[in-house]
Scaffold this active site. Structure first.
Site, PDB file in Angstrom:
ATOM      1  N   TYR A 101     -14.473   4.301   0.587  1.00 13.39           N
ATOM      2  CA  TYR A 101     -13.251   5.061   0.304  1.00 13.39           C
ATOM      3  C   TYR A 101     -13.501   6.044  -0.843  1.00 13.39           C
ATOM      4  CZ  TYR A 101      -8.381   6.233  -0.436  1.00 13.39           C
ATOM      5  OH  TYR A 101      -7.202   6.930  -0.569  1.00 13.39           O
ATOM      6  N   SER A 148      -8.527   8.062   5.797  1.00 15.65           N
ATOM      7  CA  SER A 148      -7.800   8.905   4.857  1.00 15.65           C
ATOM      8  C   SER A 148      -8.801   9.619   3.944  1.00 15.65           C
ATOM      9  CB  SER A 148      -6.781   8.071   4.089  1.00 15.65           C
ATOM     10  OG  SER A 148      -5.827   8.869   3.463  1.00 15.65           O
ATOM     11  N   ASP A 206       1.275  11.149  12.060  1.00 10.08           N
ATOM     12  CA  ASP A 206       0.766  11.020  10.692  1.00 10.08           C
ATOM     13  C   ASP A 206       1.316  12.166   9.845  1.00 10.08           C
ATOM     14  OD1 ASP A 206      -0.582  10.659   8.336  1.00 10.08           O
ATOM     15  OD2 ASP A 206      -2.557  10.402   9.249  1.00 10.08           O
TER      16      ASP A 206
END
Length: 745
Positions: A512, A592, A675
């Site tokens: 991430y 993301s 989204d």
């Protein structure tokens, strides 16, 4: 669609669906849907930047042209994925691993306990209440009845202190927008209250009269999706009244980018307003004195509530822990990068006593008699805290483990709850005066187990344990470290079947690396399905995250963002170099900000990876600030309107740095039509650019989920279907065989 299938057949693309998953590059190029290119070129800071697929930024639900393009992409991808070996076996395995009874941490209000429960394969968990701990729970809210396909979900839910009412959020199709409602707990009757425009809000009850919540101005019809978020304000809603009667409590129209949330102390003495200006952990703090109740406030100030400033700048982070009477406890990084606990004693003067030491708090001057350090900083990262009973319970992260430290309210140590093994503990919630708290512990090889902790005896006892179809001891969970490009040592979790630990295995590497967020060693049925098929899983704690506090976050954001990519690339090199995975056996995944990570490293080192899954990623770094909450990400990414930041962003933006002529890994891009956090246009434009370039024989495909958003509220059926597609795709290009048949529950 006939021309697509004719092109596929004529080009011999059947080779993609049977035997080796390879085909001639020209076959793939002919199979991809035809995508219009527009002559869009912008000159920014002396550079010409082409953006030929900007038309794909339109909402597919209102643009027939974009909808048609997505339908053709989905059709091609669905046909490809349906023929992958092991797809059905992965789906069966994931479904089996989800199929056990789950219960959430209990939440107490008045004499009632509230829990979420799922029998195993329910699309959404059901909210139950029981009036005493020993009584049989009854259904309070069942979101499975809200929609036929399970796409309407129960989001946040907060009971009033007495347990008379419960406010809840309803999420539709994965959107970040919420509708708030109220249910009367005793009767189970859902009231007529309906609050719109809610996005990223706390719910703070003020007695049983009503609650504080945050909302944005509702965009005009049809414009909510993709609209820039601005002018978030704090409101009070009285139970049983229409939203039009809600009272505006706090707003900053001169600063439309600021956002406000309110926390109400458990004794309803103070409302603590936390204000941020982005995703960076820097907050202002204001207070509302609730001593006279809501009606008292209205008598004093008419329609407005008096708001008292406490911390009036964005220099530090302030997280409210709890309040009791005139005392407030905060976790702050003022002079303590890893966090400490500070106590503010407001004293009998109430609001009038705030102003003299407001600046004292902002600069963390310990000389004030009103403010003091309760728990000083330590080498561990202070992740959270609660006041339960007459104790502070503080959660620390260190060396892959979680430790809960219990102190009295003066900070004097009482005991530590050390949790064996690498994993994550969450919970420890409650109120002053409570005799107990609950927490749960999970790891890569262990679903969440809930424990009850008795504050009087200091004893923890199991409260709810999952029924397992496997032995956690069969899986080895390790924490290692490796050296990044600049010599920085980076932590890495590694999980494998114990009996296969000496062999090179197809490996799924996840990362991430942003927004001060720390991916934790928690449970995932999807990852366990990969492990049970014979693969290894690795999680890299790269810079930009919150693994080691503020310095680690700063080391991977804005101008230092390349460190995140270097760390992730070095993780891949380490896994291959150590013989954990063979060359050609490494798949990568991220969601993301992690999707951005995957897109960037694939461009920089396409030779290192066999397959990649960038999920709901931020792919156009020159326009991310034009949609929904993108402006708030400038703290981490930089501002595309500033030349220095723009040049950094231009250098790694996945959409703008695809390397024509390089041999790319197999790429499956996943996103969802609803989204509204990272709009799917990022993925659409990125895939159009991938498919237009000559990047070798492996596929570059797009999967767009209907009735879903950024991930929250996604029904189990959709999670299983998406995950089976992704794992089968990654397995096919890393050499991982299909998993064995799913065990009988």
């Amino acid at each position: 669609m006939e021309h697509i299938y004719r092109a596929m057949a004529g080009a011999g693309l059947v080779l993609l669906f049977a035997g080796p998953l390879q085909a001639a590059p020209e076959a793939l190029q002919q199979a991809y849907p035809e995508t219009r290119r527009d002559p869009v070129v912008e000159t920014r800071f002396g550079q010409n930047v082409a953006d030929p697929w900007r038309w794909l930024e339109a909402d597919m639900r209102t643009s027939p042209e974009v909808a048609n393009w997505v339908a053709r992409e989905n059709s091609l991808t669905a046909g490809f994925l349906a023929r992958l070996p092991g797809r059905d076996a992965f789906a069966a395995r994931i479904r089996s691993l989800f199929d056990y009874e789950r219960i959430s941490l209990p939440r107490k209000a008045g004499h009632s306990y509230f829990t979420l429960r799922n029998s195993g394969l329910q699309n959404q968990s059901v909210l139950y209440v029981q009036d005493r701990a020993a009584q049989v729970p009854r259904v309070l809210l069942d979101p499975n009845d809200w929609s036929a396909d399970g796409t309407r979900a129960l989001d946040a839910w907060v009971p009033s202190r007495s347990g008379r009412y419960l406010a809840f959020g309803e999420q539709d199709g994965g959107s970040d927008w919420r509708r708030l409602g109220v249910v009367e707990v005793h009767s189970g009757r859902v009231l007529a209250d309906s609050l719109e425009g809610v996005n990223d809000s706390l719910i703070g009850w003020v007695g049983d009269e009503g609650f504080l919540y945050s909302r944005y101005p509702v965009p005009p019809g049809g414009q909510a999706f993709g609209a820039v978020l601005a002018n978030k304000a704090l409101w009070f809603h009285r139970v049983g009244t229409p939203q039009s009667d809600d009272v505006l409590v706090y707003a900053t129209p001169d600063h439309p980018g600021w956002g406000h949330k309110a926390f109400v102390t458990s004794d309803s003495r103070w409302a603590v307003i936390l204000t941020d200006e982005g995703t960076q952990a820097r907050r202002m703090v204001h207070l509302v004195d609730l001593r006279g109740g809501v009606r008292g406030l209205e008598r004093k100030a008419g329609a407005g509530w008096p708001v008292l400033p406490l911390v009036d700048d964005f220099r530090n982070d302030w997280k409210i822990v709890e309040g009791q009477g005139d005392r407030l406890w905060f976790i702050t990084d003022a002079g303590a990068p890893n966090g400490m606990v500070a106590e503010l004693d407001i004293g009998p003067a109430g609001g009038s006593g705030l102003d003299p030491f407001r600046r004292t708090l902002a600069v963390a001057d310990e000389s004030s008699a009103r403010w003091r350090v309760v728990v000083p900083p330590r080498d561990w990262v202070l992740a959270g805290g609660n006041v339960v009973g007459d104790r502070l319970i503080l959660s620390y992260r260190h060396d892959g483990a979680t430790t809960a430290v219990v102190t009295d309210l003066r900070g004097r140590p009482a005991r530590a709850i050390t949790l064996n093994g690498i994993g994550v503990a969450t919970g420890f919630s409650g109120r002053p005066g409570d005799p107990e708290t609950f927490y749960q512990f999970s790891s890569f090889n262990l679903p969440p187990t809930i424990y009850r902790f008795d504050l009087r005896t200091g004893q923890a006892s199991p409260f709810a344990s999952p029924r397992l179809s496997f032995d956690p001891a069969d899986y080895l969970v390790e924490q290692r470290s490796y050296r990044s490009r600049d010599g920085t040592m980076v932590p890495l979790y590694l999980v494998r079947a114990r009996k296969a630990a000496g062999r090179a295995l197809p490996t799924l590497l996840y990362g991430y690396g942003g927004f001060d967020i720390t991916p934790t060693p928690g449970w995932s049925p999807v990852r366990m399905a990969w492990l049970q098929a014979g693969g290894a899983f690795a999680l890299a704690g790269i810079r930009g995250g919150g693994e080691f506090g503020e310095a680690w976050h700063d080391g991977g954001r804005r101008a230092a963002k390349q460190n995140s990519f270097d760390d992730f690339i070095a993780a891949g090199e380490y896994l291959i170099g150590q013989g954990i995975t063979p060359k050609g056996g490494l798949a990568i995944q991220g969601s993301s900000n992690g999707g951005l990570l995957v897109g960037a490293v694939v461009n920089q080192r396409p030779d290192l990876f066999a397959a990649a899954n960038p999920d709901v990623g931020v792919m156009d770094m020159l326009r991310f600030d034009r949609f929904t909450g993108g402006r708030q990400w400038i703290d981490d990414y930089g501002d595309p309107a500033r030349e220095a930041d723009w040049k950094v962003l231009r250098a790694y933006s996945p959409y703008h740095n695809i390397r024509e002529g390089a041999d790319y890994p197999a790429i499956l891009v996943t996103t969802a039509e609803g989204d509204d956090r990272v709009v799917p246009a990022h993925s659409f434009k990125y895939v159009a650019a991938l498919q237009a370039a000559a990047l070798g024989p492996r596929p570059r495909l797009l999967r767009v989920e209907a009735g879903a958003g950024h991930g929250g509220g996604k029904p189990i059926d959709k999670i299983i279907a998406t995950s089976a597609d992704v794992l089968a795709f990654l397995a096919s290009y890393t050499g991982l065989p299909a998993p064995p048949g799913a065990p009988t529950p």
